[in-house]
Scaffold this active site. Structure first.
Site, PDB file in Angstrom:
ATOM      1  N   GLY A  57       1.223  -1.522  -0.043  1.00 27.48           N
ATOM      2  CA  GLY A  57       0.614   0.182   0.024  1.00 27.48           C
ATOM      3  C   GLY A  57       0.988   1.734  -0.338  1.00 27.48           C
ATOM      4  O   GLY A  57       0.013   2.118  -0.585  1.00 27.48           O
ATOM      5  N   ASP A 112       0.655   3.674   3.490  1.00 22.90           N
ATOM      6  CA  ASP A 112      -0.585   4.400   3.804  1.00 22.90           C
ATOM      7  C   ASP A 112      -0.979   4.467   4.992  1.00 22.90           C
ATOM      8  O   ASP A 112      -1.987   6.566   5.269  1.00 22.90           O
ATOM      9  CB  ASP A 112      -1.261   3.692   2.122  1.00 22.90           C
ATOM     10  CG  ASP A 112      -1.572   2.219   2.637  1.00 22.90           C
ATOM     11  OD1 ASP A 112      -0.779   1.797   3.816  1.00 22.90           O
ATOM     12  OD2 ASP A 112      -2.081   1.403   1.811  1.00 22.90           O
ATOM     13  N   ASP A 115      -5.204   2.086   9.871  1.00 24.29           N
ATOM     14  CA  ASP A 115      -6.367   1.984  10.592  1.00 24.29           C
ATOM     15  C   ASP A 115      -6.819   0.915  11.991  1.00 24.29           C
ATOM     16  O   ASP A 115      -6.456   2.268  12.465  1.00 24.29           O
ATOM     17  CB  ASP A 115      -6.977   0.650   9.345  1.00 24.29           C
ATOM     18  CG  ASP A 115      -8.484   0.009   9.189  1.00 24.29           C
ATOM     19  OD1 ASP A 115      -9.015   0.344  10.151  1.00 24.29           O
ATOM     20  OD2 ASP A 115      -8.923   0.576   8.714  1.00 24.29           O
ATOM     21  N   LYS A 143      -6.774   6.575  10.331  1.00 26.11           N
ATOM     22  CA  LYS A 143      -8.583   6.217   9.950  1.00 26.11           C
ATOM     23  C   LYS A 143      -8.755   6.702  11.400  1.00 26.11           C
ATOM     24  O   LYS A 143      -8.257   6.446  12.690  1.00 26.11           O
ATOM     25  CB  LYS A 143      -8.788   4.897   9.705  1.00 26.11           C
ATOM     26  CG  LYS A 143      -9.929   4.885   9.547  1.00 26.11           C
ATOM     27  CD  LYS A 143     -10.201   3.536   9.191  1.00 26.11           C
ATOM     28  CE  LYS A 143      -9.947   3.939   7.606  1.00 26.11           C
ATOM     29  NZ  LYS A 143     -10.349   2.104   7.158  1.00 26.11           N
ATOM     30  N   PHE A 164     -14.116   2.196   4.850  1.00 26.78           N
ATOM     31  CA  PHE A 164     -12.682   1.864   3.717  1.00 26.78           C
ATOM     32  C   PHE A 164     -12.523   2.409   2.417  1.00 26.78           C
ATOM     33  O   PHE A 164     -13.437   2.081   1.742  1.00 26.78           O
ATOM     34  CB  PHE A 164     -13.998  -0.085   3.624  1.00 26.78           C
ATOM     35  CG  PHE A 164     -12.566  -0.859   2.734  1.00 26.78           C
ATOM     36  CD1 PHE A 164     -11.001  -1.305   3.422  1.00 26.78           C
ATOM     37  CD2 PHE A 164     -11.855  -1.086   1.468  1.00 26.78           C
ATOM     38  CE1 PHE A 164     -10.258  -1.863   3.597  1.00 26.78           C
ATOM     39  CE2 PHE A 164     -10.938  -1.272   0.984  1.00 26.78           C
ATOM     40  CZ  PHE A 164     -10.115  -2.225   2.265  1.00 26.78           C
ATOM     41  N   VAL A 165     -10.934   2.622   2.358  1.00 25.34           N
ATOM     42  CA  VAL A 165     -11.538   3.629   1.288  1.00 25.34           C
ATOM     43  C   VAL A 165     -10.313   3.077   0.515  1.00 25.34           C
ATOM     44  O   VAL A 165      -9.210   1.887   0.611  1.00 25.34           O
ATOM     45  CB  VAL A 165     -10.344   5.309   2.120  1.00 25.34           C
ATOM     46  CG1 VAL A 165     -11.002   5.724   2.696  1.00 25.34           C
ATOM     47  CG2 VAL A 165      -8.654   4.470   2.345  1.00 25.34           C
ATOM     48  N   ASP A 171      -5.934  -0.619  -2.045  1.00 29.10           N
ATOM     49  CA  ASP A 171      -6.792  -1.824  -2.580  1.00 29.10           C
ATOM     50  C   ASP A 171      -7.765  -1.239  -2.345  1.00 29.10           C
ATOM     51  O   ASP A 171      -8.178  -2.301  -1.557  1.00 29.10           O
ATOM     52  CB  ASP A 171      -6.507  -2.425  -3.298  1.00 29.10           C
ATOM     53  CG  ASP A 171      -5.761  -3.897  -2.253  1.00 29.10           C
ATOM     54  OD1 ASP A 171      -5.491  -3.138  -1.249  1.00 29.10           O
ATOM     55  OD2 ASP A 171      -6.104  -5.075  -2.334  1.00 29.10           O
ATOM     56  N   ARG A 177      -5.270   0.988  -6.802  1.00 25.17           N
ATOM     57  CA  ARG A 177      -4.284   0.967  -6.243  1.00 25.17           C
ATOM     58  C   ARG A 177      -3.977   2.621  -6.869  1.00 25.17           C
ATOM     59  O   ARG A 177      -3.444   3.512  -6.119  1.00 25.17           O
ATOM     60  CB  ARG A 177      -3.058   0.528  -5.949  1.00 25.17           C
ATOM     61  CG  ARG A 177      -3.055  -0.200  -4.362  1.00 25.17           C
ATOM     62  CD  ARG A 177      -2.429  -1.004  -4.718  1.00 25.17           C
ATOM     63  NE  ARG A 177      -2.419  -2.720  -4.483  1.00 25.17           N
ATOM     64  CZ  ARG A 177      -2.390  -2.481  -2.345  1.00 25.17           C
ATOM     65  NH1 ARG A 177      -2.083  -2.103  -2.477  1.00 25.17           N
ATOM     66  NH2 ARG A 177      -2.163  -4.029  -2.509  1.00 25.17           N
TER      67      ARG A 177
HETATM   68  O1  LIG Z   1      -3.789  -0.363  10.853  1.00 22.25           O
HETATM   69  P1  LIG Z   1      -4.284  -2.475   9.973  1.00 22.25           P
HETATM   70  O2  LIG Z   1      -5.473  -1.927  10.480  1.00 22.25           O
HETATM   71  O3  LIG Z   1      -3.004  -2.453  10.710  1.00 22.25           O
HETATM   72  O4  LIG Z   1      -4.274  -1.540   8.511  1.00 22.25           O
HETATM   73  C1  LIG Z   1      -2.725  -0.471   8.028  1.00 22.25           C
HETATM   74  C2  LIG Z   1      -2.079  -1.981   6.896  1.00 22.25           C
HETATM   75  O5  LIG Z   1      -3.456  -1.908   5.915  1.00 22.25           O
HETATM   76  C3  LIG Z   1      -3.039  -1.918   4.733  1.00 22.25           C
HETATM   77  O6  LIG Z   1      -2.055  -3.055   4.355  1.00 22.25           O
HETATM   78  P2  LIG Z   1      -3.185  -4.902   3.773  1.00 22.25           P
HETATM   79  O7  LIG Z   1      -3.166  -5.402   4.523  1.00 22.25           O
HETATM   80  O8  LIG Z   1      -4.316  -3.813   2.648  1.00 22.25           O
HETATM   81  O9  LIG Z   1      -1.669  -4.577   2.825  1.00 22.25           O
HETATM   82  P3  LIG Z   1      -1.203  -3.814   1.707  1.00 22.25           P
HETATM   83  O10 LIG Z   1      -0.145  -2.696   1.565  1.00 22.25           O
HETATM   84  O11 LIG Z   1      -0.767  -5.226   0.706  1.00 22.25           O
HETATM   85  O12 LIG Z   1      -2.557  -3.457   0.527  1.00 22.25           O
HETATM   86  C4  LIG Z   1      -1.852  -0.196   4.882  1.00 22.25           C
HETATM   87  O13 LIG Z   1      -1.110  -0.878   4.096  1.00 22.25           O
HETATM   88  C5  LIG Z   1      -1.292  -0.845   6.270  1.00 22.25           C
HETATM   89  O14 LIG Z   1      -0.337  -1.536   6.079  1.00 22.25           O
HETATM   90  N1  LIG Z   2      -7.579  -0.238   0.697  1.00 25.51           N
HETATM   91  C1  LIG Z   2      -7.662  -0.160   2.192  1.00 25.51           C
HETATM   92  N2  LIG Z   2      -6.916  -1.026   3.000  1.00 25.51           N
HETATM   93  C2  LIG Z   2      -6.862  -0.929   3.916  1.00 25.51           C
HETATM   94  N3  LIG Z   2      -6.436  -1.671   5.559  1.00 25.51           N
HETATM   95  C3  LIG Z   2      -6.543  -0.763   6.718  1.00 25.51           C
HETATM   96  N4  LIG Z   2      -7.346   0.090   6.208  1.00 25.51           N
HETATM   97  C4  LIG Z   2      -7.316  -0.076   4.616  1.00 25.51           C
HETATM   98  C5  LIG Z   2      -8.456   0.775   3.965  1.00 25.51           C
HETATM   99  O1  LIG Z   2      -9.462   1.672   4.433  1.00 25.51           O
HETATM  100  N5  LIG Z   2      -8.613   0.842   2.447  1.00 25.51           N
END
Ligand SMILES: O=P(O)(O)OC[C@H]1O[C@H](OP(=O)(O)OP(=O)(O)O)[C@H](O)[C@@H]1O
Ligand SMILES: Nc1nc2[nH]cnc2c(=O)[nH]1
Length: 197
Positions: A57, A112, A115, A143, A164-165, A171, A177
Site C-alpha cells: 500500500g 499508506d 487503521d 483513520k 474503507f477507502v 486497493d 491503487r
Molecule cells: O492498521 P491496520 O488495521 O493494521 O491496517 C493498516 C495496513 O493495512 C494495509 O495493508 P494491507 O494488509 O491491506 O496490505 P497491502 O498494503 O498490500 O494493501 C495498509 O497498507 C497498512 O499496512
Molecule cells: N484499501 C484499504 N486498505 C486498508 N487497510 C486498512 N485500512 C484500509 C482501508 O481503509 N482501505
C-alpha cells in the site's frame, strides 16, 4: 478472466464517492515531507535514516514523498499484509522482512494508512527488537476509529473518517491503487465474487 477483472474494477468504482481530492492528497504529502525535512535537514548528529516503505500500500505515498525529502537517507522496503482481498484485517503476514542491519539506526517507516494499528505496532516492535535506535512512523492517512490504537503515528498526512477507502496506494480486491484521490466504494458494489480459479 481478464474481462471479469476489468468489469468488476469498473463496477466497484461506478458508484463510489470521492472523499479526498487529489489536490488535498498532494498537500498532505507535502506536509509530511516538511515535517521530516524540519527534523532531518539540519540534523547536527548527522543522522542517516533508513526509510522503509511498507509494501504494497505504501508504494504511491513513498514514491511521492521521497523526492520531497532534502536530507541524506537510505531506502528499502518491507512487505507486510493483513487484509489481503478483504476489507477486514486478519493475521499479519510478512512477505519481505527487513534486510538491512538496523542496529542503532533511525528508521522512518512509511505506510499508506494507520487503521486499527495492528500492522504498524507489529512492524515497530520488530524493528526495535532488531536493535533500531528509533522508529518514526509516517503515515499518509490515520483513520479516526474513535478509540485507542496499539500504536500512534508520529507524522500524519490526513485524518480520515472510519470508512474503507481506495486510492493513493490502497486497493479493493487489488484494484484502484492508482487513483490519485481517496474513494469509498458503495457496499452493494462490493458483492461480486471472482469466478473459481
Ligand atoms: O492498521 P491496520 O488495521 O493494521 O491496517 C493498516 C495496513 O493495512 C494495509 O495493508 P494491507 O494488509 O491491506 O496490505 P497491502 O498494503 O498490500 O494493501 C495498509 O497498507 C497498512 O499496512
Ligand atoms: N484499501 C484499504 N486498505 C486498508 N487497510 C486498512 N485500512 C484500509 C482501508 O481503509 N482501505
Amino acid at each position: 478472466m481478464q474481462d471479469f477483472h476489468y468489469t468488476r474494477a469498473r463496477a466497484l468504482l461506478s458508484n463510489a464517492e470521492e472523499i479526498v481530492s487529489a489536490e488535498t492528497v498532494t498537500a498532505a504529502v507535502k506536509n509530511v515531507a516538511a515535517v521530516l525535512n524540519q527534523r532531518f535537514d539540519n540534523d547536527e548528529t548527522g543522522a542517516f535514516p533508513l526509510v522503509l516503505g511498507v509494501m504494497g500500500g505504501a508504494v504511491v505515498f513513498t514514491g511521492n514523498l521521497l523526492p520531497q525529502l532534502n536530507f541524506p537517507l537510505e531506502f528499502d522496503y518491507i512487505h507486510v499484509t493483513r487484509y489481503g482481498d478483504l476489507d477486514r484485517g486478519g493475521e499479519i503476514v510478512w512477505k519481505v522482512i527487513p534486510r538491512q542491519d538496523v542496529t542503532g539506526r533511525t528508521i522512518i517507516v512509511v505506510d499508506d494508512i494507520l487503521d486499527e494499528g495492528e500492522t504498524l505496532a507489529h512492524v515497530k516492535q520488530r524493528l526495535l527488537d532488531m536493535g533500531a535506535a528509533e522508529v518514526i512512523l509516517a503515515v499518509f492517512a490515520d483513520k479516526d476509529l474513535g478509540r485507542a490504537k496499539p500504536v500512534q503515528a508520529d507524522i500524519v498526512g490526513l485524518s480520515i473518517p472510519n470508512r474503507f477507502v481506495v486510492g493513493f496506494g490502497m486497493d479493493a480486491h487489488g484494484y484502484w491503487r492508482n487513483l490519485p484521490g481517496l474513494w469509498v466504494i458503495r457496499d452493494t458494489d462490493k458483492q461480486v465474487e471472482a469466478p473459481a480459479a
